[in-house]
Design an enzyme around this catalytic site. Structure first.
Site, PDB file in Angstrom:
ATOM      1  CD  GLU A   1       0.084  -5.410   8.481  1.00 14.93           C
ATOM      2  OE1 GLU A   1      -0.986  -4.808   8.670  1.00 14.93           O
ATOM      3  OE2 GLU A   1       0.169  -6.637   8.451  1.00 14.93           O
TER       4      GLU A   1
ATOM      5  CB  CYS B   1     -24.914  12.129 -12.765  1.00 11.01           C
ATOM      6  SG  CYS B   1     -24.479  12.324 -14.486  1.00 11.01           S
TER       7      CYS B   1
HETATM    8  C1  LIG Z   1      -4.547  -4.608   8.340  1.00 11.64           C
HETATM    9  C2  LIG Z   1      -4.096  -3.343   7.713  1.00 11.64           C
HETATM   10  N1  LIG Z   1      -2.778  -3.097   7.645  1.00 11.64           N
HETATM   11  C3  LIG Z   1      -2.318  -1.963   7.068  1.00 11.64           C
HETATM   12  C4  LIG Z   1      -3.181  -1.021   6.533  1.00 11.64           C
HETATM   13  C5  LIG Z   1      -2.596   0.192   5.893  1.00 11.64           C
HETATM   14  O1  LIG Z   1      -3.019   1.374   6.433  1.00 11.64           O
HETATM   15  P1  LIG Z   1      -2.346   2.729   5.938  1.00 11.64           P
HETATM   16  O2  LIG Z   1      -2.411   2.739   4.459  1.00 11.64           O
HETATM   17  O3  LIG Z   1      -3.210   3.784   6.527  1.00 11.64           O
HETATM   18  O4  LIG Z   1      -0.956   2.719   6.438  1.00 11.64           O
HETATM   19  C6  LIG Z   1      -4.568  -1.237   6.595  1.00 11.64           C
HETATM   20  C7  LIG Z   1      -5.492  -0.258   6.057  1.00 11.64           C
HETATM   21  O5  LIG Z   1      -6.673  -0.355   6.063  1.00 11.64           O
HETATM   22  C8  LIG Z   1      -5.039  -2.442   7.201  1.00 11.64           C
HETATM   23  O6  LIG Z   1      -6.337  -2.711   7.275  1.00 11.64           O
END
Ligand SMILES: Cc1ncc(COP(=O)(O)O)c(C=O)c1O
Length: 470
Positions: A326, A397
């Site tokens: 992901e 600010c």
């Molecule tokens: C469950 C999950 N998947 C994927 C990501 C993506 O992380 P990154 O943008 O650092 O690849 C996050 C980021 O917080 C996440 O919480």
């Protein structure tokens, strides 16, 4: 008249491209010494769309997606929408063959309105409301990543057809980042600790519900991880847990989602690049600072994952699961450049030089939140004269509203000039806020020499439209 016009020979001194570690690959100087991204001069974008403005290079986003698909031909690549969830990006990444992860009804609505197939949407979140779960179930999202026992009860009450789910586990892997992004450790708000009674209870409860189908496990180790060995270790632990489920329940889970968190370089200063050790749950002291290590090498990651899958599956005689990754930041961070106009340059006697710009912690809260560091570059002319060390301050600010400290800028920098901050495509627009009632910047896409608005600037009228009381 610019220095380049007076001394045309200086042109040959100019680098034709800027560092691709932090800039989109299609970044270069034009004949007038201005920075061009996607074939468009950033200074022209600033003039046409105003500042602050987020610029997004479409081809850069697409090519990052393709790089992932090439490196992991058998894995499912799921774009983590939290990095930048706008309709155009959801459309580009799905056209490039990625699935989309959302973590709220808002992100889900944007993905759906971009035409993303619900089957290819994954819903995340440690605090999904029943309304969000209902909406997700009704529109038929492909998978929901379960994060609490309450959620299992709610989901089971809501699902009218069999809903596929994954259970989020925390595998006890500490990547030694900022406390806010160490999500692989067990004592934190996300998921169930791997091997805990709580995790066992979650698995059992799902397996008992006929309208829920447990297809696999999920974990997310943290952010800005550039040592692939952490993911190898996660695979070993997660496969072990999948094998335990088979042993106890006779159920073979087929999906292993390893989350995101792949590092991109956010600063080209080598002294800020820190090496990540990896020795399991308690990796000890960090090793020396070293240049060139900050980025995750996806090819290397692919090899580590492959080896770990082979070893883990052989050890447990477990069938190879389908792996999902992901990435969020790794897809969009380098595609984004934020433009600001200089409002003032102030030299404090015996102190710093402050360059104040027309944005700040409302469009980039990451500096205040995580101590993030950025490069800042003059975009409207190529500086050939002496440099000064400056602090780039936001207009808000708060004394802590600083975008960059100790950056090198031309000593003759003037109000009205344009500064560009690269590597701001991820977690900038999505974390933006309206502090001091300043509307959020637009997102402007560039491609093949053309610029177009993806998200318009938030106006004072937009802000006022929420004021319904007296
Ligand atoms: C469950 C999950 N998947 C994927 C990501 C993506 O992380 P990154 O943008 O650092 O690849 C996050 C980021 O917080 C996440 O919480």
């Amino acid at each position: 008249m610019t220095l380049l016009e007076i001394f045309p020979s200086l042109r040959s001194e100019m680098p034709s491209r800027l560092d691709s570690a932090v800039w989109p690959r299609d970044t270069r100087y034009d004949g007038e010494g201005r920075i061009m991204v996607g074939g468009v001069a950033l200074a022209d974008i600033a003039d046409e769309y105003g500042t602050a403005t987020y610029v997004l290079d479409e081809q850069e986003v697409r090519s990052r997606c393709r790089a992932y698909r090439r490196a992991f031909p058998e894995a499912e690549i799921i774009y983590a929408g939290k990095a930048l969830m706008i309709r155009a990006v959801a459309e580009w990444v799905t056209q490039e063959g990625l699935s989309v992860d959302v973590c709220s009804a808002g992100e889900l609505a944007i993905a759906l309105s971009a035409g993303v197939d619900p089957e290819r949407i994954i819903l995340h979140g440690n605090g999904k409301s029943s309304d969000e779960l209902r909406t997700a179930v009704r529109c038929g999202v492909g998978r929901i990543v379960v994060d609490s026992l309450t959620e299992i009860t709610l989901l089971s009450a809501l699902a009218t057809t069999r809903q596929r789910v994954l259970v989020r586990l925390s595998p006890g892997i500490d990547v030694h980042g900022h406390p806010a992004v160490r999500t692989g450790v067990t004592d934190q708000k996300f998921g169930f600790p791997l091997g805990s009674e709580l995790a066992d209870e979650a698995v059992e409860r799902i397996l008992r519900r006929s309208n829920l189908e447990l297809v696999g496990f999920h974990c997310h180790l943290g952010s800005q991880i550039y040592n692939p060995d952490f993911y190898g270790e996660a695979i070993r632990r997660m496969i072990g847990e999948m094998a335990r489920v088979r042993q106890i329940h006779g159920r073979i889970l087929t999906e292993l989602d390893l989350g995101g968190g792949h590092a991109v370089a956010t600063s080209t200063r080598p002294d800020e690049v820190r090496r990540q050790p990896c020795a399991g749950p308690s990796a000890g002291e960090a090793a020396a600072y070293r240049g060139g290590d900050a980025e995750m090498n996806v090819q290397e990651l692919a090899e580590v994952l492959d080896d770990a899958l082979d070893a883990g599956c052989a050890r447990h005689h477990f069938p190879r699961p389908r792996v999902a990754l992901e990435p969020g930041r790794a897809i969009v961070a380098r595609a984004g450049v934020t433009l600001y106009r200089v409002l003032s340059v102030k030299h404090i006697e015996g102190g710093h030089t402050y360059v104040t710009v027309d944005g700040g912690m409302s469009d980039n809260p990451r500096v205040a939140l995580y101590g993030a560091r950025y490069d800042v570059v003059l975009a409207n002319r190529h500086p050939c004269g002496p440099q000064m060390t400056a602090t780039v301050a936001g207009r808000h600010c708060e004394a802590g509203d600083v975008l960059a400290v100790d950056v090198q800028l031309p000593a003759d920098l003037r109000p009205g000039e344009i500064l560009a901050v690269p590597c701001t495509g991820a977690y900038h627009h999505s974390l933006a806020n309206t502090y001091n009632s300043i509307g959020r910047p637009p997102v402007v896409a560039v491609r093949d020499g053309r610029a177009r608005t993806l998200v318009r600037r938030e106006t004072v009228e937009d802000l006022m439209s929420r004021e319904v009381g007296v």
